[in-house]
Design a protein around this motif. Structure first.
Motif, short mmCIF file in Angstrom:
data_model
loop_
_atom_site.label_atom_id
_atom_site.label_comp_id
_atom_site.label_asym_id
_atom_site.label_seq_id
_atom_site.Cartn_x
_atom_site.Cartn_y
_atom_site.Cartn_z
N ILE A 5 8.18 20.99 -12.51
CA ILE A 5 8.79 22.14 -11.75
C ILE A 5 10.26 22.52 -11.70
N SER A 6 10.58 23.60 -12.05
CA SER A 6 12.01 24.14 -11.87
C SER A 6 12.07 24.77 -10.75
N GLY A 26 0.63 -1.11 -0.08
CA GLY A 26 -0.11 0.01 -0.01
C GLY A 26 0.83 1.06 -0.06
N PHE A 27 1.99 1.18 0.73
CA PHE A 27 2.96 2.36 0.79
C PHE A 27 3.61 2.67 -0.57
N VAL A 28 4.16 1.63 -1.09
CA VAL A 28 4.74 1.76 -2.45
C VAL A 28 3.59 2.23 -3.60
N PHE A 29 2.53 1.72 -3.33
CA PHE A 29 1.44 2.04 -4.61
C PHE A 29 1.15 3.35 -4.30
N ALA A 30 0.90 4.06 -3.05
CA ALA A 30 0.16 5.28 -2.94
C ALA A 30 1.35 6.27 -3.30
N VAL A 31 2.74 6.05 -2.93
CA VAL A 31 3.71 7.10 -3.24
C VAL A 31 3.99 7.10 -4.65
N HIS A 32 3.86 6.06 -5.50
CA HIS A 32 4.33 5.91 -6.80
C HIS A 32 2.86 5.87 -7.42
N HIS A 33 1.78 6.30 -7.35
CA HIS A 33 0.29 6.04 -7.88
C HIS A 33 0.65 6.84 -9.22
N TRP A 34 1.25 7.82 -9.42
CA TRP A 34 1.36 8.64 -10.57
C TRP A 34 1.76 7.96 -11.77
N PHE A 93 4.12 12.95 -16.57
CA PHE A 93 3.39 12.87 -15.42
C PHE A 93 3.07 14.26 -15.03
N GLN A 94 2.79 15.36 -16.00
CA GLN A 94 2.58 16.54 -15.94
C GLN A 94 1.51 16.80 -15.09
N ASN A 95 0.22 16.21 -14.78
CA ASN A 95 -0.88 16.43 -14.02
C ASN A 95 -0.84 15.54 -12.71
N GLY A 96 0.22 15.05 -12.44
CA GLY A 96 0.47 14.25 -11.16
C GLY A 96 1.22 14.84 -10.14
N TRP A 97 1.56 13.98 -9.18
CA TRP A 97 2.44 14.42 -8.07
C TRP A 97 3.89 14.30 -8.33
N ALA A 98 4.09 13.84 -9.52
CA ALA A 98 5.62 13.68 -9.75
C ALA A 98 6.38 14.83 -9.79
N PRO A 99 5.85 15.93 -10.65
CA PRO A 99 6.78 17.13 -10.88
C PRO A 99 7.14 17.75 -9.26
N ALA A 100 6.23 17.84 -8.48
CA ALA A 100 6.45 18.31 -7.41
C ALA A 100 7.51 17.43 -6.25
N GLN A 101 7.03 16.26 -6.26
CA GLN A 101 7.97 15.20 -5.62
C GLN A 101 9.44 15.47 -6.18
N HIS A 102 9.73 15.47 -7.46
CA HIS A 102 11.08 15.37 -7.76
C HIS A 102 11.70 16.68 -7.56
N ALA A 103 10.94 17.74 -7.61
CA ALA A 103 11.67 19.04 -7.37
C ALA A 103 12.12 19.26 -5.96
#
Length: 523
Positions: free
Chosen positions: A437-438, A67-75, A405-415
């Motif tokens: 996000i830069s 559940g943890f892995v799926f939730a953090v990587h759901h994007w 993954f423009q509309n997901g959580w990935a850009p903010a997580q990566h930044a």
């Protein structure tokens, strides 16, 4: 006729485990509820400590980990589809040892000594799970619990001492203490002492840890083309848009211009016309360009992602090939066995070729500055930025692209990872992307200027402060990891010796007593 009261059903526990394991995802961007990380594990810990058997605890540890892995990587779901469920189920197995440790140390009514040991060993067990999944082949260190504290200055100061690993240990220790306060009244004193110890440790590090010393500055321009008018990032269109935006920097006197990952879609050796256009841009702006070539090399086999420095006379010869590739995104592990993933998602149709060694680049016109390039996913690995700084990097530059993954959580997580890498190393980090996000982080992890959102298409110059000196983490590395593993090893040795002395395995403590079953009624 004999009536009996049925045994309590355990189906609800199986359903609760993945939900409890998924809760920490809310502490990461985009929700970014950083404070929630300090209690997010409590429901899962309470569930595990009350497991009736070790086998049940192992099952709930596995389900919670999945559940943890799926939730953090759901994007990743739009790209991997059903394969994400299989990946989460596989990585969830890594939390089974932690689940058994929680049940053994917190199950039943732990006394002061067992409760105190739990405050050390439960965080160490969690770290062991994170270390295992941080191997590149299993997905890398994305979503480390300590990374949820990227916007908390005291946590960033802790990272400068022990890396993101020390921050994670502290977060799990607080969760463990809160669980003790809730479930074990007799362990209230160790729990309060544990929370107090975490606060004191953070305060002591805040006062003692050396701060980066200012050492001049650098004007760095970030070029973020964004999605083109037709909503794509086609190589030709993004190159032309990058040219157009870079020209707006003329007269702003940048020392360096940074383009995002895959900003150049053709090999510059095979396309000298593109190399000439980049050289002309560098001359017009008055600064070298750090671009990123994602193409099949003309002089080497395979497709590579390479950071290339280009000056007014063309490529300077400084080139870095991405070393740690994204599993399934840039290569398929054991393709002969897992190649079917390409048919159910957007897995790489051809494996890219990894680089062999990190590279430092001399910045033309600034003899005091050497660049440490990273490419996208590599900013998640604390050891890579640490080694670059140990070798002399004054500025870390991460070229990234998360347009898929423009509309997901990935850009903010990566930044957000740039704040951790800056704090750990005491060096500024430039995180330049194609579509946001830069952003830029100073030597203590503080934000410099305004970030470029996923809707921005622009070029912006940042005044980046440089620093000198060495953080504790750069000097001593993953000492917090070593200490945690040593604590686990000592516990296993003591448990093994006690088991041998008693002549039988040491079993986990029994769960708390339950009311006796109802008496049978005859009728």
């Amino acid at each position: 006729m004999v009536f009996t009261v049925p045994k309590p059903r355990l189906w609800w526990r199986a359903a609760a485990a993945p939900a409890a394991g998924a809760l920490p995802c809310l502490a990461f961007p985009a929700p970014a509820l950083w404070w929630f990380a300090y209690v997010a594990l409590v429901p899962w810990i309470l569930l595990l400590r009350s497991a009736p058997t070790g086998r049940r605890a192992a099952l709930e540890g596995w389900l919670g980990g999945a559940g943890f892995v799926f939730a953090v990587h759901h994007w990743l779901l739009p790209s991997l589809h059903v394969f994400l469920f299989a990946l989460a189920a596989l990585l969830g197995l890594l939390w089974i040892p932690w689940a058994l440790l929680v049940r053994e140390l917190l199950g039943g009514r732990p006394g002061p000594w067992r409760a105190t040991a739990a405050l050390v060993l439960v965080p160490a067990g969690w770290l062991l799970s994170e270390l295992a999944r941080s191997w590149q082949g299993l997905g890398g260190p994305w979503g480390l619990l300590g990374a949820s504290q990227w916007q908390v200055p005291p946590a960033l100061r802790l990272a400068s001492v022990g890396g993101v690993w020390l921050v994670g240990l502290l977060v799990v220790a607080v969760n463990c203490a809160v669980a003790l306060l809730i479930a074990v009244p007799g362990a209230r004193s160790p729990a309060v002492a544990g929370v107090t110890g975490c606060v004191v440790l953070t305060g002591a590090v805040w006062l003692w840890a050396p701060r980066p010393e200012a050492s001049g500055g650098l004007r760095v321009a970030v070029v973020q083309p964004g999605l083109t008018a037709d909503g794509t990032t086609a190589p030709e269109r993004r190159f032309a848009l990058g040219e157009q935006l870079t020209r707006t920097l003329a007269g702003q006197r940048p020392d360096l211009v940074v383009w995002g990952e895959s900003s150049v879609g053709e090999d510059l050796t095979a396309r000298p016309d593109l190399a000439r256009r980049l050289a002309a841009l560098s001359a017009e702006v008055g600064a070298p360009l750090l671009v990123n070539v994602d193409a099949r090399a003309a002089d080497r086999p395979g497709i590579r992602k390479s950071a290339v420095l280009v000056g007014p006379l063309g490529p300077t010869g400084d080139k870095y090939d991405k070393m740690r590739l994204v599993p399934f995104g840039e290569y398929v592990p054991a393709r002969a066995l897992l190649g079917w993933a390409t048919s159910v998602g957007k897995a790489a149709g051809e494996n890219r070729v990894p680089g062999s060694a990190p590279v430092l680049m001399d910045l033309p016109g600034r003899e005091d500055v050497r660049l440490g390039p990273l490419v996208c996913f590599e900013s998640a690995f604390p050891d890579m930025s640490r080694h670059l700084v140990r070798d002399g990097a004054a500025l870390l530059v991460d070229q990234s692209a998360t347009s898929t993954f423009q509309n997901g959580w990935a850009p903010a997580q990566h930044a957000s990872l740039s704040a951790l890498r800056a704090a750990e190393t005491g060096r500024p980090v430039v995180h330049a992307t194609l579509t946001g996000i830069s952003e830029v982080r100073g030597p203590s992890g503080e934000r410099i200027g305004r970030p470029l959102s996923t809707s921005a298409s622009t070029a912006r110059v940042y005044e980046v402060p440089l620093a000198r000196g060495t953080t504790v983490y750069v000097r001593f590395g993953d000492w917090a990891v070593g200490a945690a593993l040593a604590a686990l090893a000592a516990y296993c040795a003591v448990s093994g010796a006690r088991s041998a002395r008693l002549g039988k395995p040491v079993s986990a403590p029994a769960p708390e007593p339950t009311p006796p079953p109802a008496r049978r009624a005859r009728g």
